[in-house]
Design a protein around this motif. Sequence first.
Motif, PDB file in Angstrom:
ATOM      1  N   LYS A   8       0.839  -1.195   0.000  1.00  0.00           N
ATOM      2  CA  LYS A   8       0.000   0.000   0.000  1.00  0.00           C
ATOM      3  C   LYS A   8       0.881   1.255   0.000  1.00  0.00           C
ATOM      4  O   LYS A   8       0.661   2.181  -0.784  1.00  0.00           O
ATOM      5  N   VAL A  10       4.103   1.380  -0.800  1.00  0.00           N
ATOM      6  CA  VAL A  10       4.928   1.394  -2.031  1.00  0.00           C
ATOM      7  C   VAL A  10       4.142   2.028  -3.176  1.00  0.00           C
ATOM      8  O   VAL A  10       4.647   2.886  -3.911  1.00  0.00           O
ATOM      9  N   LEU A  11       2.888   1.644  -3.317  1.00  0.00           N
ATOM     10  CA  LEU A  11       2.055   2.189  -4.389  1.00  0.00           C
ATOM     11  C   LEU A  11       1.835   3.685  -4.221  1.00  0.00           C
ATOM     12  O   LEU A  11       1.927   4.451  -5.184  1.00  0.00           O
ATOM     13  N   ALA A  14       5.012   5.432  -5.072  1.00  0.00           N
ATOM     14  CA  ALA A  14       5.256   5.367  -6.519  1.00  0.00           C
ATOM     15  C   ALA A  14       4.387   6.378  -7.256  1.00  0.00           C
ATOM     16  O   ALA A  14       4.864   7.110  -8.130  1.00  0.00           O
TER      17      ALA A  14
END
Lengths: 42, 602
Positions: A8, A10-11, A14
């Motif tokens: 979660k 990381v997204l 990103a």
Amino acid sequence: MNWIEIWKWVLLLAMVSFALLAVVITIRGALDLGEMFRRLKK
Amino acid sequence: MPPVRHPHRPPAANPVLGPSSLVSTRGDGPKAAGFPGSPPPFRSLRSLKGGAPPRGTEERRQTGLIHSFTRSLFHDTPLLDTRSPARDCLHMPPGLETNFTGLDWGIVVAYLLVVTVVGFYANRYIGDMADYLVAGRTLRSGLAIATMIGSELGLVTIVYAGEKGFTGGLAALHIGVLAGFVTLLVGLSGFLVVPLRRAGVCTIPEYYEMRFGRGVRVLGGIILALAGILNMGLFLVAGAKFITFLTGIHDPNLLNWVMTILLVLVLLYTVLGGMVSVVVTDYLQFVVLAVGLLASCWLAYQQLGWEQIAGAVQTIHGDGGSDPLAGYGPGYVIWTMFVAGLVSCAVWPTAAMRACSVESEQAVRRLYIWSSIGFLIRWALPVFLGVCALAWIEGRTDLHEMFLPAGKTAYSQQAVPAYLAQLLPAGLIGLVAAGMLAAFMSTHDSYLLCWSAVLTQDVVAPLLGDRLSTPGRLLLTRVFILLIGGFLLVWGLWYPLKADLWDYMAVTGSVYFTGAFVLLLAGLYWNGASRVGAYLTLLCGGLMLLTLQDTPMRAWVDLVLARGGYQLKDEHLGLLTTILCLLAMVFGSLLFPDRRRREAEA
């Protein structure tokens, strides 16, 4: 923290970094494009 | 904890390649059943005769392997069959709605016209071979980053990364994290790319000649062009599947013509404008796709919510859907780090050509440091969309028969476009489609330019003893672009492939990069690397071609290993070949050092 939570964040990281990069690169890329054509014209 | 319906182990993945890819026709769906109302699925002559191999016991399994081995020796499928899996999967099934309207078609056409006109306009700026191939080395870092991301974030990338999210769940995000991390390390250290830029070459085989001699350049160029052209041979089909489900084009023949026209447009402006037109169109594509992808992800998140997404992953894939080591295994993770990370950003020639195009070594580092976000994104966002498609389909029981038969994922390449087709509103879906088509064109122009440049500069010109003039080289490069384009049409759209697409692409890509990585590594960092070592390394990398699924060699290896109770996985094969290439370089160089170098040392 489990894997689901890790992905979660990381997204989120990103997407935010890509949004910022896209804004910067769009502006700088346009300037560089003009510069490239000027150099090629010479 | 909800019951695990099927702990899924996704197929091995190839990375790169830009069109790197995980597109699998074999695992593409329940083709034996087919869609309701769709033509009967393709079946081989042998299976029509009732000769399907028995399954179940160990003996029967080995019989199946022997059957596969003999079948590969005596091809029993027709060369061209309009009911082939490649074409069958282009059919749009009933029950899937799309928001694509006339307005969206207008946006797509207007965008494609602008891109094509700009591509033609770039032809005015082409003076010599350096202008054509590397835009006169005038790229500054801002533009280089945009084009690097634009080129690597192709439609095929979205197809295979989205497929990974659908079949592997959130665990597939590890590929993007590793790709971004390794690219960042390459940027910070300058590993491979800075000394390559310092060498002042246009293509990687050109470096081979500088370091190892002309013969290595020609052999390396042939292997590279062969691997690269075969590797991109299936991009058209992957793109066609995506566009079918996004736009709702039902007629596969009409779609073939749409993709053909797109390819012709790409061919025209790449032939005329070279790298200058590639840079301009990549930049435009970066802008459009960045907006489209971010908007799609945000809307998907708003529609589903994190709880539903995470719940669907757990239900369908179990713990392996979030833990990459459980879902994919350590061997696969290492292979991913090598291929999606190092090879994609530093060894694959379309990326390495960008490093050769920038104005300075400092710009190379900046390019890779900032592009690391792009390498993360090109996996992370499509994987997320694939996971969202999984969650959406999990909540639509009417779609289970097609996409989740018996709890297993199927038609995985079509899941993301099918989801986007109902998620995005009219207008935005046109923008996304335009971005996707631009991505499709951008990947093709980069790759066409790259492989044709390799054939001209690294195969034909050295063989002619450099008697080829600059206008002659430009003409030949343009001829090669047209020839490769013709090959893509025949191979990708009109020729039914028998082998599994993913295995095919993994093997074709690694035919080049296992040897090229070792050659670059040894050439740039080891004075003792010799010409004989280089030849042996290239030949060892070429061995990967023998491991293509459905070839006699692969069937024989599978048979031998099956007797010992082992199963050959593509990631193990790739890592083993890379190690073999390293050993070939070390022992070849130590046993047969270059005479000149030996005399210099003496």
